[in-house]
Motif scaffolding. Structure first.
Motif, mmCIF file in Angstrom:
data_model
loop_
_atom_site.group_PDB
_atom_site.id
_atom_site.type_symbol
_atom_site.label_atom_id
_atom_site.label_comp_id
_atom_site.label_asym_id
_atom_site.label_seq_id
_atom_site.Cartn_x
_atom_site.Cartn_y
_atom_site.Cartn_z
ATOM 1 N N MET A 1 0.823 -1.204 0.000
ATOM 2 C CA MET A 1 0.000 0.000 0.000
ATOM 3 C C MET A 1 0.860 1.258 0.000
ATOM 4 N N ALA A 2 1.974 1.217 0.758
ATOM 5 C CA ALA A 2 2.867 2.376 0.817
ATOM 6 C C ALA A 2 3.469 2.651 -0.542
ATOM 7 N N ASN A 3 3.856 1.591 -1.278
ATOM 8 C CA ASN A 3 4.430 1.776 -2.598
ATOM 9 C C ASN A 3 3.417 2.402 -3.543
ATOM 10 N N GLN A 4 2.153 1.962 -3.457
ATOM 11 C CA GLN A 4 1.107 2.520 -4.298
ATOM 12 C C GLN A 4 0.912 3.999 -3.995
ATOM 13 N N HIS A 5 0.939 4.346 -2.713
ATOM 14 C CA HIS A 5 0.798 5.754 -2.321
ATOM 15 C C HIS A 5 1.954 6.575 -2.877
ATOM 16 N N ASP A 6 3.175 6.042 -2.802
ATOM 17 C CA ASP A 6 4.346 6.751 -3.329
ATOM 18 C C ASP A 6 4.220 6.981 -4.826
ATOM 19 N N GLU A 7 3.737 5.950 -5.555
ATOM 20 C CA GLU A 7 3.593 6.080 -7.005
ATOM 21 C C GLU A 7 2.545 7.138 -7.346
ATOM 22 N N GLU A 8 1.438 7.157 -6.606
ATOM 23 C CA GLU A 8 0.409 8.160 -6.851
ATOM 24 C C GLU A 8 0.938 9.563 -6.567
ATOM 25 N N TRP A 9 1.740 9.687 -5.520
ATOM 26 C CA TRP A 9 2.326 10.992 -5.189
ATOM 27 C C TRP A 9 3.285 11.454 -6.286
ATOM 28 N N ARG A 10 4.110 10.528 -6.782
ATOM 29 C CA ARG A 10 5.044 10.886 -7.859
ATOM 30 C C ARG A 10 4.295 11.285 -9.129
ATOM 31 N N LEU A 11 3.219 10.560 -9.431
ATOM 32 C CA LEU A 11 2.435 10.861 -10.624
ATOM 33 C C LEU A 11 1.802 12.238 -10.512
ATOM 34 N N ALA A 12 1.263 12.543 -9.346
ATOM 35 C CA ALA A 12 0.658 13.854 -9.139
ATOM 36 C C ALA A 12 1.695 14.964 -9.265
ATOM 37 N N ALA A 13 2.895 14.722 -8.708
ATOM 38 C CA ALA A 13 3.971 15.714 -8.796
ATOM 39 C C ALA A 13 4.415 15.908 -10.241
ATOM 40 N N LEU A 14 4.470 14.817 -11.000
ATOM 41 C CA LEU A 14 4.865 14.909 -12.404
ATOM 42 C C LEU A 14 3.846 15.714 -13.194
ATOM 43 N N CYS A 15 2.560 15.416 -12.988
ATOM 44 C CA CYS A 15 1.505 16.136 -13.701
ATOM 45 C C CYS A 15 1.557 17.625 -13.376
ATOM 46 N N LYS A 16 1.812 17.948 -12.107
ATOM 47 C CA LYS A 16 1.887 19.348 -11.705
ATOM 48 C C LYS A 16 3.079 20.041 -12.358
ATOM 49 N N SER A 17 4.213 19.327 -12.451
ATOM 50 C CA SER A 17 5.409 19.928 -13.041
ATOM 51 C C SER A 17 5.256 20.178 -14.537
ATOM 52 N N LEU A 18 4.396 19.395 -15.197
ATOM 53 C CA LEU A 18 4.181 19.574 -16.629
ATOM 54 C C LEU A 18 3.363 20.820 -16.933
ATOM 55 N N GLY A 19 2.596 21.279 -15.956
ATOM 56 C CA GLY A 19 1.840 22.510 -16.125
ATOM 57 C C GLY A 19 0.899 22.449 -17.312
ATOM 58 N N ASN A 20 1.015 23.433 -18.211
ATOM 59 C CA ASN A 20 0.126 23.525 -19.366
ATOM 60 C C ASN A 20 0.396 22.455 -20.419
ATOM 61 N N LEU A 21 1.482 21.723 -20.263
ATOM 62 C CA LEU A 21 1.785 20.667 -21.231
ATOM 63 C C LEU A 21 0.895 19.446 -21.029
ATOM 64 N N TRP A 22 0.169 19.408 -19.921
ATOM 65 C CA TRP A 22 -0.658 18.240 -19.596
ATOM 66 C C TRP A 22 -2.085 18.674 -19.346
ATOM 67 N N SER A 23 -3.033 17.862 -19.780
ATOM 68 C CA SER A 23 -4.441 18.117 -19.506
ATOM 69 C C SER A 23 -5.173 16.794 -19.446
ATOM 70 N N GLU A 24 -6.415 16.816 -19.012
ATOM 71 C CA GLU A 24 -7.225 15.606 -18.920
ATOM 72 C C GLU A 24 -7.401 14.939 -20.276
ATOM 73 N N GLU A 25 -7.301 15.711 -21.349
ATOM 74 C CA GLU A 25 -7.453 15.147 -22.688
ATOM 75 C C GLU A 25 -6.347 14.156 -23.022
ATOM 76 N N ASN A 26 -5.248 14.241 -22.291
ATOM 77 C CA ASN A 26 -4.102 13.376 -22.566
ATOM 78 C C ASN A 26 -4.104 12.094 -21.743
ATOM 79 N N ASN A 121 9.675 -1.453 -18.882
ATOM 80 C CA ASN A 121 11.024 -1.974 -18.624
ATOM 81 C C ASN A 121 12.001 -0.900 -18.153
ATOM 82 N N ILE A 122 11.632 0.373 -18.267
ATOM 83 C CA ILE A 122 12.519 1.440 -17.783
ATOM 84 C C ILE A 122 12.301 1.725 -16.300
ATOM 85 N N CYS A 123 11.326 1.046 -15.680
ATOM 86 C CA CYS A 123 10.945 1.376 -14.301
ATOM 87 C C CYS A 123 11.390 0.339 -13.265
#
Length: 249
Positions: A1-26, A121-123
């Motif tokens: 469960m902790a690993n899943q939480h970490d992955e969700e946190w990283r994904l959220a941080a990545l989406c935030k860092s992309l800013g306008n380059l990312w949207s729900e359409e993607n 395979n890169i992960c």
């Protein structure tokens, strides 16, 4: 469960860092289950990476692994230098290879990981590996499965413990299979406090590869150590290294 939480946190941080380059359409949702054919292929696949030496002779490497694995029928693809995927004809053969390691080529540790159908395979992470460690110096009156496991846990995550038969020579009390963090120096032992004394329990590792007696890490020899220059290690004067030869079983 902790690993899943970490992955969700990283994904959220990545989406935030992309800013306008990312949207729900993607966002693309892939429905349905993984096919049995793909699951079976994943179960018969291992990823392997050299811990600290990416450039090897590929043909010599494959020829050697076919001999040591006693298997001529696996296929190997190069993902990047020093990083491979191995496909076997059966799950049983794959599991035999995975369980009977550790494996190496030209003294370079080959870290193997089971293919996961939902992991690119890169992960994969290749900084941990199971080593077998022998324990010496614990009084036999104190030797129990629980005590040996507790001592071995000071090295890393304990996978397996076997006790030595009482009366055997050489003071060995047990053997543990432990998942080590390859980035850290190997521990040479642990101090055990009894009710009336303290004793030193030594660790001796089986089949160490490219090991540095100066910094205690796997992956290079003392002559190439970046942390402790060889001329300052004392080894040129035949002085014992900080992590001496007693580490080898």
């Amino acid at each position: 469960m902790a690993n899943q939480h970490d992955e969700e946190w990283r994904l959220a941080a990545l989406c935030k860092s992309l800013g306008n380059l990312w949207s729900e359409e993607n966002v693309l949702h892939i429905p349905g289950e993984i096919s049995e054919e793909n699951l079976l292929a994943c179960r018969k696949t291992l990823y392997g990476k050299f811990f600290n030496k990416p450039n090897v002779n590929f043909n010599a490497f494959i020829s050697t692994m076919k001999k040591v694995w006693r298997n001529e029928n696996f296929t190997c693809a190069v993902i990047e230098p020093g990083y491979f995927s191995f496909s076997f004809q059966s799950e049983a053969e794959k599991q035999r290879i995975l369980d009977s390691g550790l494996w190496s080529f030209s003294s370079n540790l080959l870290v193997l990981k089971q293919c996961d159908p939902d992991t690119p395979n890169i992960c994969y992470e290749f900084n941990h590996y199971d080593f077998r460690v022998n324990l010496f110096g614990l009084p036999f009156g104190r030797v129990t499965y629980e005590v040996v496991k507790e001592i071995a846990s000071k090295i890393g995550d304990v996978v397996e413990v076997k006790l030595e038969a009482k009366g055997n020579s050489n003071y060995k009390v047990g053997r543990a299979r432990v998942k080590l963090n390859l980035e850290n120096p190997l521990k040479i032992g642990v101090l055990v406090n009894l009710h009336n004394k303290s004793l030193w329990v030594e660790f001796k590792y089986e089949r160490l590869l490219h090991y540095c007696y100066s910094c205690g890490r796997i992956g290079h020899y003392a002559t190439f150590c970046k942390e402790i220059p060889y001329e300052e290690s004392g080894l040129t004067e035949n002085l014992p290294g900080r992590f001496g030869h007693w580490l080898r079983a």
